[in-house]
Enzyme design. Sequence first.
Site: not given
Ligand code: PGA
Length: 251
Positions: A9-11, A95, A97, A167, A173, A212
């Site tokens: 997931n490159w965001k 997600h 976010e 998640e 993150g 993470s």
């Molecule tokens: P992360 O993000 O691996 O940087 O913690 C995971 C995600 O948000 O899908």
Amino acid sequence: MRTALVVANWKMHKTVAESLAFAAALGPALADVRGVEAAVAPPFTALAALQNALAGTSVALAAQNAHFEKNGAFTGEISVAMLAELGCRYVILGHSERRALFAESDAFIARKVRAVQAAGLRPILCVGESDAEREAGRTFDVLRSQLEGSLAGADAARASELVVAYEPVWAIGTGKTATSAQAQEVHAAIRAILRELAGGLADAIRIQYGGSVKPENAAELMSQPDVDGALVGGASLKAADFVAIVKGATR
Ligand code: PGA
């Protein structure tokens, strides 16, 4: 036996040129890897280039979001048919976010799940509790309400195509990861809820862990019986790290 699915997931990272450089490294590195499925979810702008670059490799393409309407006056949005045309197999939905920064509700996400299923693509539905919710002992209630709300009206006959990504928000993150025992406990609980919603098909639903995930912890997390792969953010930006995580998920 569920084949593990590991998704990058490159965001909001990587231009088209950067995406192509990643794909050039990824294809050959995964050519001989069996027993695991890998996918890349780039920004929308890189989907077309990656569709070409990954053609003939085993790496699938995923989108990071979609709108539920087929078309219309929705400035800035992308329909599922547009994603299907670019060869997307998966669409990440809900997600944390998007839930937190863009105010997406379970009911809103449920409409997206239905649209993605109707187009024959596969939703990757993200769920997870915050730090405060875990501290308050509400983890399982939060997950139940997210799953029931986001899967309202979902096509049960397509349940085996569904992917759920657990998640925990406190692990995204932050460098903090759930222990493999914590992850397994929650994944088993999610599967039990999915069984209420989809019966025996729940055993075919892949439940990814995200938050993470790194080369150092991937194999341990994915050795758990109900952890069927990973949704990887930060560590998926470097091809070598992503390849190591994919290899760690082989069953
Ligand atoms: P992360 O993000 O691996 O940087 O913690 C995971 C995600 O948000 O899908």
